[in-house]
Design a protein around this motif. Structure first.
Motif, PDB file in Angstrom:
ATOM      1  N   LYS A  10       0.848  -1.194   0.000  1.00  0.00           N
ATOM      2  CA  LYS A  10       0.000   0.000   0.000  1.00  0.00           C
ATOM      3  C   LYS A  10       0.879   1.238   0.000  1.00  0.00           C
ATOM      4  N   ARG A  12      -0.154   5.117   0.138  1.00  0.00           N
ATOM      5  CA  ARG A  12      -1.345   5.938   0.311  1.00  0.00           C
ATOM      6  C   ARG A  12      -2.548   5.030   0.104  1.00  0.00           C
ATOM      7  N   ASP A  13      -3.388   5.299  -0.871  1.00  0.00           N
ATOM      8  CA  ASP A  13      -4.540   4.422  -1.099  1.00  0.00           C
ATOM      9  C   ASP A  13      -4.348   3.501  -2.294  1.00  0.00           C
ATOM     10  N   TRP A  14      -3.159   3.476  -2.855  1.00  0.00           N
ATOM     11  CA  TRP A  14      -2.905   2.711  -4.072  1.00  0.00           C
ATOM     12  C   TRP A  14      -2.091   1.458  -3.783  1.00  0.00           C
ATOM     13  N   ASN A  15      -2.228   0.466  -4.673  1.00  0.00           N
ATOM     14  CA  ASN A  15      -1.459  -0.771  -4.582  1.00  0.00           C
ATOM     15  C   ASN A  15      -0.275  -0.700  -5.530  1.00  0.00           C
ATOM     16  N   GLU A  76      -1.188  -0.281  -9.391  1.00  0.00           N
ATOM     17  CA  GLU A  76      -2.524   0.264  -9.639  1.00  0.00           C
ATOM     18  C   GLU A  76      -2.462   1.445 -10.594  1.00  0.00           C
ATOM     19  N   PRO A  78      -4.463   4.562 -11.337  1.00  0.00           N
ATOM     20  CA  PRO A  78      -5.556   5.432 -10.888  1.00  0.00           C
ATOM     21  C   PRO A  78      -6.374   5.946 -12.070  1.00  0.00           C
ATOM     22  N   ASP A  82      -8.933  11.170 -10.803  1.00  0.00           N
ATOM     23  CA  ASP A  82      -8.496  11.071  -9.409  1.00  0.00           C
ATOM     24  C   ASP A  82      -7.727  12.340  -9.049  1.00  0.00           C
ATOM     25  N   ARG A  84      -6.103  13.198  -6.586  1.00  0.00           N
ATOM     26  CA  ARG A  84      -4.826  13.023  -5.890  1.00  0.00           C
ATOM     27  C   ARG A  84      -3.651  13.018  -6.856  1.00  0.00           C
TER      28      ARG A  84
END
Length: 173
Positions: A10, A12-15, A76, A78, A82, A84
């Motif tokens: 992980k 932040r919120d991404w893989n 990932e 995004p 997005d 971010r």
């Protein structure tokens, strides 16, 4: 015999995709860091005649890691809207390599680092913040000697190499 492990970290919120190739007798860690616009496996784990650079180092007794930058390879991707991504820049690239470096170092053994292209910039910044065992820069974009002598800070390097993500880059057709 080489062992390959693929996983996701992980950030932040991404893989973020992380690959490890190791030999049972591995004694030293190496982290490959790719440039901004291509996935790491295509450079460091591309088999030529059935054998890649990662395979070679693992067979030689190294514990070798590489990861795909956000939006590249198996990491990932995004979506284009997005928000971010609007300000994702070299500082974020540094945060990402720090995340991977810290994960790999969690057992107390720090990896030697190899940075390629834009990855050489973020790994140079990493070396400026951390006491890493060694750093190799391949295809590096070097700042002028005057600038290096004057200031090798995150702020100065980020101004010279302001990698920025174009949100449209991640749109899936």
């Amino acid at each position: 015999m080489i062992q390959t492990t693929d996983q996701y970290l992980k950030f932040r919120d991404w893989n973020i995709f992380l690959r490890r190739k190791t030999h049972p007798d591995a004694r030293v860690k190496i982290l490959y860091c790719m440039g901004a616009t291509y996935h790491t496996n295509a450079y460091f784990d591309l088999p030529i005649n059935g054998f890649s650079a990662m395979d070679y180092l693992a067979n030689a007794g190294f514990d070798v890691y590489c990861y795909d930058m956000l939006g590249m390879g198996q990491s990932e991707k995004p979506q284009g809207d997005d928000s971010r991504l609007e300000n994702f820049d070299t500082r974020d690239g540094l945060s990402l390599v720090e995340r991977v470096y810290d994960y790999i170092s969690s057992d107390g053994q720090q990896p030697h680092v190899i940075g390629y292209s834009w990855g050489s910039i973020v790994t140079l910044m990493l070396a400026n913040k951390r006491a890493i065992p060694s750093l190799s820069l391949l295809g590096a974009r070097y700042p002028t000697p005057e600038l290096v002598a004057e200031d090798l800070s995150l702020e100065s390097i980020s101004k010279i190499y302001p990698y920025s993500v174009d949100p449209g880059f991640y749109r899936v057709a």
